[in-house]
Design an enzyme around this catalytic site. Sequence first.
Site, short mmCIF file in Angstrom:
data_model
loop_
_atom_site.label_atom_id
_atom_site.label_comp_id
_atom_site.label_asym_id
_atom_site.label_seq_id
_atom_site.Cartn_x
_atom_site.Cartn_y
_atom_site.Cartn_z
N LYS A 1 0.63 -13.94 -15.67
CA LYS A 1 -0.71 -13.39 -15.71
C LYS A 1 -1.46 -13.78 -17.05
CE LYS A 1 1.19 -9.19 -13.41
NZ LYS A 1 1.13 -7.72 -13.51
N PHE B 1 -5.65 2.62 -10.81
CA PHE B 1 -5.98 1.49 -11.78
C PHE B 1 -6.38 0.28 -11.04
CE2 PHE B 1 -1.56 2.10 -10.45
CZ PHE B 1 -1.28 0.89 -9.67
N ASN C 1 1.76 -6.81 -18.40
CA ASN C 1 3.24 -7.01 -18.32
C ASN C 1 3.52 -8.33 -18.00
OD1 ASN C 1 2.44 -6.83 -15.59
ND2 ASN C 1 3.71 -4.89 -15.06
N HIS D 1 4.16 -11.51 -12.47
CA HIS D 1 4.31 -10.74 -11.10
C HIS D 1 5.29 -11.66 -10.43
CE1 HIS D 1 3.11 -9.47 -6.99
NE2 HIS D 1 3.38 -10.64 -6.70
N GLU E 1 1.98 -13.47 0.22
CA GLU E 1 1.35 -13.74 -0.92
C GLU E 1 1.09 -15.47 -1.17
OE1 GLU E 1 3.72 -11.67 -3.81
OE2 GLU E 1 2.91 -9.72 -3.27
N ARG F 1 12.90 -10.60 -9.81
CA ARG F 1 12.49 -9.35 -10.48
C ARG F 1 13.36 -8.80 -11.43
NH1 ARG F 1 8.05 -6.68 -7.86
NH2 ARG F 1 8.85 -4.36 -8.13
N TYR G 1 -3.53 -7.82 -4.47
CA TYR G 1 -3.01 -6.45 -4.68
C TYR G 1 -3.69 -5.54 -3.85
CZ TYR G 1 -1.26 -7.79 -9.26
OH TYR G 1 -0.43 -8.14 -10.46
N THR H 1 8.33 -2.48 -14.26
CA THR H 1 7.13 -2.61 -14.14
C THR H 1 6.42 -2.23 -15.44
OG1 THR H 1 6.79 -1.96 -11.72
CG2 THR H 1 5.05 -1.84 -13.07
N ARG I 1 9.67 -8.70 -19.43
CA ARG I 1 8.69 -7.66 -19.65
C ARG I 1 9.12 -6.94 -20.78
NH1 ARG I 1 7.45 -5.84 -13.51
NH2 ARG I 1 5.42 -7.09 -13.27
P1 DAT Z 1 5.25 -4.78 -9.98
O1 DAT Z 1 4.34 -5.63 -10.89
O2 DAT Z 1 6.19 -4.51 -11.04
O3 DAT Z 1 5.69 -5.08 -8.70
P2 DAT Z 1 3.38 -2.82 -9.07
O4 DAT Z 1 3.44 -3.50 -7.85
O5 DAT Z 1 3.87 -1.24 -8.85
O6 DAT Z 1 4.36 -3.44 -10.26
O7 DAT Z 1 2.05 -2.73 -9.75
C1 DAT Z 1 1.14 -3.89 -9.90
C2 DAT Z 1 0.76 -4.03 -11.21
O8 DAT Z 1 -0.21 -2.90 -11.44
C3 DAT Z 1 1.84 -3.81 -12.48
O9 DAT Z 1 2.50 -5.17 -12.48
C4 DAT Z 1 0.80 -3.44 -13.39
C5 DAT Z 1 -0.09 -2.69 -12.62
N1 DAT Z 1 0.26 -1.36 -12.87
C6 DAT Z 1 1.33 -0.49 -12.29
N2 DAT Z 1 1.25 0.69 -12.45
C7 DAT Z 1 0.30 0.88 -13.17
C8 DAT Z 1 -0.34 2.17 -13.96
N3 DAT Z 1 0.27 3.33 -13.72
N4 DAT Z 1 -1.38 1.92 -14.82
C9 DAT Z 1 -1.91 0.90 -15.10
N5 DAT Z 1 -1.72 -0.34 -14.32
C10 DAT Z 1 -0.44 -0.33 -13.62
MG MG Z 2 4.26 -5.06 -6.92
#
Ligand code: DAT
Ligand code: MG
Length: 136
Positions: A10, A58, A114, A117, A128, A86, A50, A92, A104
């Site tokens: 990212k 968020f 973080n 992805h 994706e 992962r 996303y 996350t 991370r």
């Molecule tokens: P991951 O990237 O581990 O698959 P995710 O798909 O749940 O996690 O979320 C996608 C992204 O969104 C994550 O990398 C960072 C952001 N994110 C997740 N939870 C969040 C939160 N509570 N506040 C802000 N950003 C968040």
């Molecule tokens: Mg995810």
Amino acid sequence: MSERTLVLVKPDGVERGLVGEVLSRIERKGLKLAALELKNVDDELAGQHYAEHADKPFFGSLVEFITSGSVVAAIVEGENAVAAFRQIAGGTHPVEKAAPGSIRGDYGLEVQYNLVHGSDSAESAEREIKLWFPDR
Ligand code: DAT
Ligand code: MG
């Protein structure tokens, strides 16, 4: 079973000069790079990537962040590639969930920043990959 996953470094990871570190960890794990590209992400690609988070509070800042600078996109291949990446990425939240030794866990502090992805299933990975690498 050999499978593919979509990995992104990212904008925070690119900005901080951690692309080589991330790619090195992927290679050391034994995974293969099948495609690699530096990209600027528009709102449309960000929203599609996303889509599962469209209703989250968020979502807006997530799209703003992923479109804020260059992103490195990769197709990563290998045995259990989805779970394997992962694992090396870590949970996350870089402090609350990611273990030390993960990308991370070693480099992150805040959930939005973080660094990487990785697709969460083989089905998500294929969806994706079509978005990021339409001809692959
Ligand atoms: P991951 O990237 O581990 O698959 P995710 O798909 O749940 O996690 O979320 C996608 C992204 O969104 C994550 O990398 C960072 C952001 N994110 C997740 N939870 C969040 C939160 N509570 N506040 C802000 N950003 C968040
Ligand atoms: Mg995810």
